[in-house]
Design a protein around this motif. Structure first.
Motif, PDB file in Angstrom:
ATOM      1  N   GLN A 182     -11.623  -1.673  -9.596  1.00  0.00           N
ATOM      2  CA  GLN A 182     -11.286  -2.082 -10.955  1.00  0.00           C
ATOM      3  C   GLN A 182     -11.707  -3.511 -11.282  1.00  0.00           C
ATOM      4  N   TRP A 235      -3.703   6.179  -9.563  1.00  0.00           N
ATOM      5  CA  TRP A 235      -5.015   6.365  -8.911  1.00  0.00           C
ATOM      6  C   TRP A 235      -4.828   7.021  -7.546  1.00  0.00           C
ATOM      7  N   TYR A 271      -2.340   1.585  -9.902  1.00  0.00           N
ATOM      8  CA  TYR A 271      -2.792   1.925  -8.549  1.00  0.00           C
ATOM      9  C   TYR A 271      -2.096   3.182  -8.047  1.00  0.00           C
ATOM     10  N   ASN A 309       0.821  -1.207   0.000  1.00  0.00           N
ATOM     11  CA  ASN A 309       0.000   0.000   0.000  1.00  0.00           C
ATOM     12  C   ASN A 309       0.852   1.253   0.000  1.00  0.00           C
ATOM     13  N   LEU A 350      -4.373  -0.445  -1.775  1.00  0.00           N
ATOM     14  CA  LEU A 350      -4.384  -1.264  -2.985  1.00  0.00           C
ATOM     15  C   LEU A 350      -5.660  -2.087  -3.108  1.00  0.00           C
ATOM     16  N   TYR A 363      -8.420   0.003  -4.560  1.00  0.00           N
ATOM     17  CA  TYR A 363      -8.255   0.194  -6.007  1.00  0.00           C
ATOM     18  C   TYR A 363      -8.656  -1.072  -6.766  1.00  0.00           C
ATOM     19  N   CYS A 364      -8.205  -2.217  -6.294  1.00  0.00           N
ATOM     20  CA  CYS A 364      -8.527  -3.465  -6.978  1.00  0.00           C
ATOM     21  C   CYS A 364     -10.031  -3.725  -6.982  1.00  0.00           C
ATOM     22  N   TRP A 421      -6.950   5.018   0.628  1.00  0.00           N
ATOM     23  CA  TRP A 421      -6.573   4.770  -0.761  1.00  0.00           C
ATOM     24  C   TRP A 421      -5.566   3.629  -0.849  1.00  0.00           C
TER      25      TRP A 421
END
Length: 421
Positions: A72, A93, A90, A55, A65, A68-69, A63
């Motif tokens: 997505q 982002w 990532y 991270n 990982l 983000y995954c 925010w």
């Protein structure tokens, strides 16, 4: 004059910027976000660290990982490696959500001046700041064996200089090194039809074990806890207590920084290498010279046996050596003012401040001070919060015109940079 300039926009620079913005500092961030992850790693590589240990750091932990995954439609599960391309995305982002607008220009020079520092960008703009955080990553510290340094880049390159290995299709390539970069590069080369061999100084190659399950009996967790650097109490100490690591004696820190978590391949790349790549452990290059069509390498085994081999190209996956004299963007005077440890890396204090007041360092260059975690993304979380605390302390103790942020307040002479949400 800014409170802080952050030079570098990789995992460490972006994390520092996120914490600094949240602390109310008036800052600027320079660098192309996630540049080395986007430009210096071949397609098809994977992140060796566990997803939960990869991270970037913002103060609220919003925010990460896994967030983000999830957004997505990707997976971020224990023992399932993340593609480097996904990790770089990532980081972009994270920069959009957790960091003030990043200026993608390169800072070419940082110098000391009355009341702080001056920084010059690639197009000649000069800025002034009371503190600077250098988060320049690993690229300034590329290490190539002495025997190879005089050969032309058409014949010898470092593993970090490749974002695309297609140029080696159908050719003969020798990869030097026994770590993850060497072994994964060799696997990718073999899979695209390159004839490839790995030449390593170690008597035998090392491979990391498959990590134990995330959920397991309590007694197994007590015997060998998970950590951001792998299972086991020693790794846990390096990973989770870098502040305590700093209190070890300097010789002990230097020894650990040089030897802990030594060259090894990830468990998931082993089957792609063994049987597909010619492996020559226990050999070192003693001489190299150009020849028609490539390079002739003279090698010596641990037993003293000599061997000569010919190859079209050499890729040196031989790591990085962080030294003060390789911080080329610092002015000669500023670089010369840094106190160096016996290994050549700069000494840093408890808050990552160098021996020059107001100049803070982050990442690999601090591994001899804070331990092996600084070689990995996982170290960014401790670094960001600790370094920003040090910057605020420095600003409080050396005011230079106008008020500065202090705990519990947010007064300053200029408005803070906005953070996009």
């Amino acid at each position: 004059m800014y409170d802080l300039l952050v030079v570098g926009a990789g995992p460490y620079g972006l994390s520092i910027a996120s914490h600094a913005a949240a602390a109310g500092l008036n800052l600027r961030v320079f660098g192309r976000p996630m540049a080395s992850w986007r430009d210096n790693m071949p397609r098809g590589m994977f992140l060796k660290s566990e997803p939960w240990a990869s991270n970037l750091s913002d103060p609220a932990g919003r925010w990460q990982l896994d967030a983000y995954c999830a957004e997505q439609g990707l997976t971020a599960r224990h023992a399932e490696p993340i593609p480097v391309e996904a990790f770089a995305a990532y980081g972009l982002w994270f920069a959009r959500h957790a960091v003030p607008a990043v200026d993608e220009r390169t800072v070419t020079r940082v110098a000391s001046r009355t009341g702080g520092f001056s920084a010059v960008t690639e197009d000649g703009e000069m800025l002034h700041a009371r503190a600077v955080a250098l988060a320049v990553g690993v690229m300034p510290f590329v290490e190539v064996p002495p025997a190879l340094r005089d050969l032309h880049p058409a014949l010898v390159t470092h593993s970090s200089h490749h974002s695309d290995l297609d140029r080696f299709r159908g050719k003969d390539v020798t990869v030097i090194g026994g770590g993850q970069a060497a072994l994964e590069t060799a696997a990718l080369l073999a899979e695209q039809g390159t004839r490839v061999r790995v030449l390593a100084r170690a008597e035998r190659l090392q491979w990391n074990d498959v990590p134990p399950p995330w959920e397991r009996p309590w007694w197994q967790s007590v015997r060998s806890p998970h950590s951001g650097l792998g299972p086991g109490w020693r790794n846990w100490f390096y990973s989770e207590r870098p502040g305590l690591f700093r209190h070890l004696s300097e010789p002990t820190r230097a020894r650990i920084a040089a030897t802990a978590l030594g060259p090894a391949g990830a468990w998931w790349v082993r089957d792609r290498v063994e049987g597909a790549v010619e492996l020559l452990p226990g050999h070192k290059v003693t001489a190299a010279r150009a020849m028609p069509g490539g390079v002739r390498l003279d090698t010596m085994s641990r037993e003293g046996a000599l061997r000569t081999l010919e190859t079209e190209h050499v890729i040196a996956a031989t790591g990085f050596r962080p030294r003060c004299d390789r911080l080329g963007l610092l002015s000669t005077e500023l670089r010369g003012a840094l106190t160096a440890l016996p290994d050549g890396s700069p000494a840093v204090g408890r808050d990552f401040e160098s021996s020059h007041p107001g100049l803070f360092l982050a990442g690999l260059v601090t591994a001899s001070g804070f331990g092996p975690a600084m070689r990995f993304v996982h170290g960014a979380t401790f670094t960001a919060s600790t370094l920003v605390r040090g910057v605020r302390r420095r600003l409080r103790t050396t005011p230079m015109g106008g008020t500065v942020p202090v705990p519990g307040g947010s007064s300053r002479s200029e408005s803070p940079s906005p953070v996009r949400r």
